[in-house]
Each structure stands twice: as structure tokens, then as C-alpha cells.
Design an enzyme around this catalytic site. Sequence first.
Site, PDB file in Angstrom:
ATOM      1  N   TRP A 135       3.624   1.749  -3.598  1.00 40.27           N
ATOM      2  CA  TRP A 135       5.041   2.128  -3.511  1.00 40.27           C
ATOM      3  C   TRP A 135       5.209   3.490  -4.179  1.00 40.27           C
ATOM      4  O   TRP A 135       5.150   3.605  -5.385  1.00 40.27           O
ATOM      5  CB  TRP A 135       5.885   1.069  -4.202  1.00 40.27           C
ATOM      6  CG  TRP A 135       7.370   1.319  -4.200  1.00 40.27           C
ATOM      7  CD1 TRP A 135       8.044   2.375  -3.656  1.00 40.27           C
ATOM      8  CD2 TRP A 135       8.372   0.471  -4.787  1.00 40.27           C
ATOM      9  NE1 TRP A 135       9.384   2.245  -3.859  1.00 40.27           N
ATOM     10  CE2 TRP A 135       9.620   1.078  -4.537  1.00 40.27           C
ATOM     11  CE3 TRP A 135       8.327  -0.737  -5.481  1.00 40.27           C
ATOM     12  CZ2 TRP A 135      10.819   0.523  -4.993  1.00 40.27           C
ATOM     13  CZ3 TRP A 135       9.521  -1.292  -5.919  1.00 40.27           C
ATOM     14  CH2 TRP A 135      10.744  -0.683  -5.675  1.00 40.27           C
ATOM     15  N   GLU A 136       5.434   4.517  -3.354  1.00 39.84           N
ATOM     16  CA  GLU A 136       5.570   5.892  -3.852  1.00 39.84           C
ATOM     17  C   GLU A 136       6.988   6.410  -3.633  1.00 39.84           C
ATOM     18  O   GLU A 136       7.268   6.992  -2.611  1.00 39.84           O
ATOM     19  CB  GLU A 136       4.553   6.791  -3.162  1.00 39.84           C
ATOM     20  CG  GLU A 136       3.101   6.366  -3.349  1.00 39.84           C
ATOM     21  CD  GLU A 136       2.119   7.287  -2.656  1.00 39.84           C
ATOM     22  OE1 GLU A 136       2.410   8.489  -2.456  1.00 39.84           O
ATOM     23  OE2 GLU A 136       1.034   6.807  -2.291  1.00 39.84           O
ATOM     24  N   PHE A 137       7.829   6.225  -4.581  1.00 42.86           N
ATOM     25  CA  PHE A 137       7.736   5.595  -5.902  1.00 42.86           C
ATOM     26  C   PHE A 137       9.084   4.924  -6.163  1.00 42.86           C
ATOM     27  O   PHE A 137      10.097   5.342  -5.575  1.00 42.86           O
ATOM     28  CB  PHE A 137       7.479   6.636  -7.017  1.00 42.86           C
ATOM     29  CG  PHE A 137       6.153   7.350  -6.869  1.00 42.86           C
ATOM     30  CD1 PHE A 137       4.969   6.736  -7.263  1.00 42.86           C
ATOM     31  CD2 PHE A 137       6.111   8.621  -6.335  1.00 42.86           C
ATOM     32  CE1 PHE A 137       3.745   7.393  -7.131  1.00 42.86           C
ATOM     33  CE2 PHE A 137       4.895   9.279  -6.197  1.00 42.86           C
ATOM     34  CZ  PHE A 137       3.707   8.661  -6.596  1.00 42.86           C
TER      35      PHE A 137
END
Length: 365
Positions: A135-137
Amino acid sequence: MIRTGSAAESSSGNPPVVKSGYYPSSGSDDFPPSAINTSFFTHVFYAFLLPSNVTFKFELSNETVVLLSNFTTTLRHKTPPVKTLLSIGGGAGDNPELPRIFAHMVSNPSSRSNFIDSAIEVARKFGFDGLDLDWEFPQSPKEMKDLGHLLKQWRREIKKEAKATDSHPLLLTAAVYFSADFFLSDVTRSYPIKSMEKYLDWANVMCFDYHGAWSNITGPNAALFDPNSNVNSVYGLRSWINGGMTPKKLVMGLPLYGRTWELKDPNDHGIGDIAIGPGPGGGQLSFNDLEVLNQESGATVVYDMDTVSVYSFNGSSWIAFDDGLTITSKIGFAQALGLRGYFFWALGQDSDWKISAQASKSWIL
């Protein structure tokens, strides 16, 4: 299927080293799983799978089914075999909606449950050994708190599924920002380290993309140190450890690519000089491609001791990258910190496995 232990099991004693890499499924035509030299790795991540933005479950096309099946089957029968993890998510540059999808998914127990159950089902169906969240971000303190809720619920369901099926629990990992705190952002926020320490097997810390053509100033892609800034791997990794993450639950990210710029003045060709835009490859080149370019162009290659990085220049072209020497130094630092291991982004970008082999050899058991 190659089995592995639970988070509780891997956190006791001296857990096995992680020598890993992400495999981008988007390049499978040119670089199939069969081309991976598994002698240099212990774990390989399939990158990436995305959940539905409506149900948060995984709706697999026929093409994706074939890719997943081929990936795990191939690597299970390689010599030596490696453990495989299914990585969910990826960079927002490839899918701008992805951060919003994750934020919505983690916001309540029901949508988290849909996501978790579907992820576990896909992992087991195709014979993966674990799951990885990229998960960015998370963009706010609330999203960080919700991430902690997700990991707690995810670990609980992994344990429950393993007990019900009499199987070893799936691994659970996450790819994370280089620093535990987003100190460069307008929105101050920190990762939920207590939850990550408790529920993850380890975190893959992305120690790269510190500088790039998005800025008109040249700089190292993955500086180990930086005398002028906290944007470096030493600062980032120590922020995780100081925040409460056990070093053996941290894995250091290493790049198999370089960042490129076009210099404003070819005579000003050091770190921190002015650029006017992206250089060769539109701002990024694989190690394989940049090595060929440097050789064919007769570029000057410079090792920068202050940052433990390499850069090259030829005319107005400027490239920041890592080579065997800097990778060796970084592996030594990772071991000195007591880290679990390292990972590469991304497999298929090396030059005849030169960097991968050097990294594996440099990790002293």
C-alpha cells in the site's frame, strides 16, 4: 507446497535469512518465471494483484489465473525451490485509484473481511506460501490506524484458516516507506509499528527512489548515508528500529534500476547539480540497460563514498544507480543492524544475475 512458519514462530530464535525479489507479472512475456535463477533467493513475490474497487475481493481473469498458476508451479519445481508470496497493490503511479481503494477497504471490519478472506482463498488455491501488502501509502493518521486494524484481523484469519485446514499459517508481510514517519509530507503520520511488530512476519522497507527526475536536482537513487539530508537508508531503517520494530522483522530494499536526468550544463555533473528533465529511458533504466549504455557511450562512472552510491555521466546524461560494490556495502550494513535480509525491485532488471549473485554471496551466514 513449500510450507513455512507463523509470525510467532519466526520471531523466536534466529529466523532464516530473507533473500528476496519482486517479480513484475507485467513483464512475464519477456521474463517468464522459468528464467528466475532461484539459487540467489529464498522468497519471490508475485507483483501485483489488485482487489475489486467495489467488493474488495479478487476477481481473476482467465489470463491472471494462468499467470498465477504458472508462477507458483514453476518456482516450486525449480532447483532450489523458493517460497512464493502474492503481493497485493503496487505503486500509485500504475493505478492512481489504488490508495483510495485501500483506504476505503480498511475503513470497516466488513470490507476488511471481504478482502482478507478472498486474499487467503487465492493464496491457497494457487499454492502461495504467503501474502504481501504493498500500500503506497496510507495518507492520514486514520488510515495508518486502520492499517493496524487490518493487520490484526488478517493475522487472526490466517491463524484460523491454518488451524481449520491443518496447514502451516501463510506468511504475512508488507512493503513500506523507507521511514517509519512521513517527515517529508504535509500530513504528519507514522506507521502503526506495534501492530506491524505483532502481526507481520516482516516488513519490506523500500530503501530507494530518494531522488529522481521529478526534481531538477541530481541525487542518489538509494543513498545509504547522506551528510546533507535524512533522506537515506540509515536514517530510515533506524527510524523503524527506534520506533519499536525488531530488526529481524525488517528487510532492506535494494534497487536493480537507476534514475536518470538530463543535465542543464554538461560541465556540472556531480550530485546536487541542476537538471532540466529526465534522461535516458524517460527517467529510469534497468541495471542491465544502464550498464550497456555506460559501456557503449564511454560514460564516466563515479563512486560516491559519502552516500555509498554510484553515478555516471556522458554529455548531458546523468544516471544514479547501485553496482556490486555499493550493494556489498549495503548488505554489510543490513547485517550490522541485525536485519532479517534484503529484497530487490525488480527481478528481470539485473545483468546476468550479477548484482543478485553479489548480494547473496555478501550475506555472511
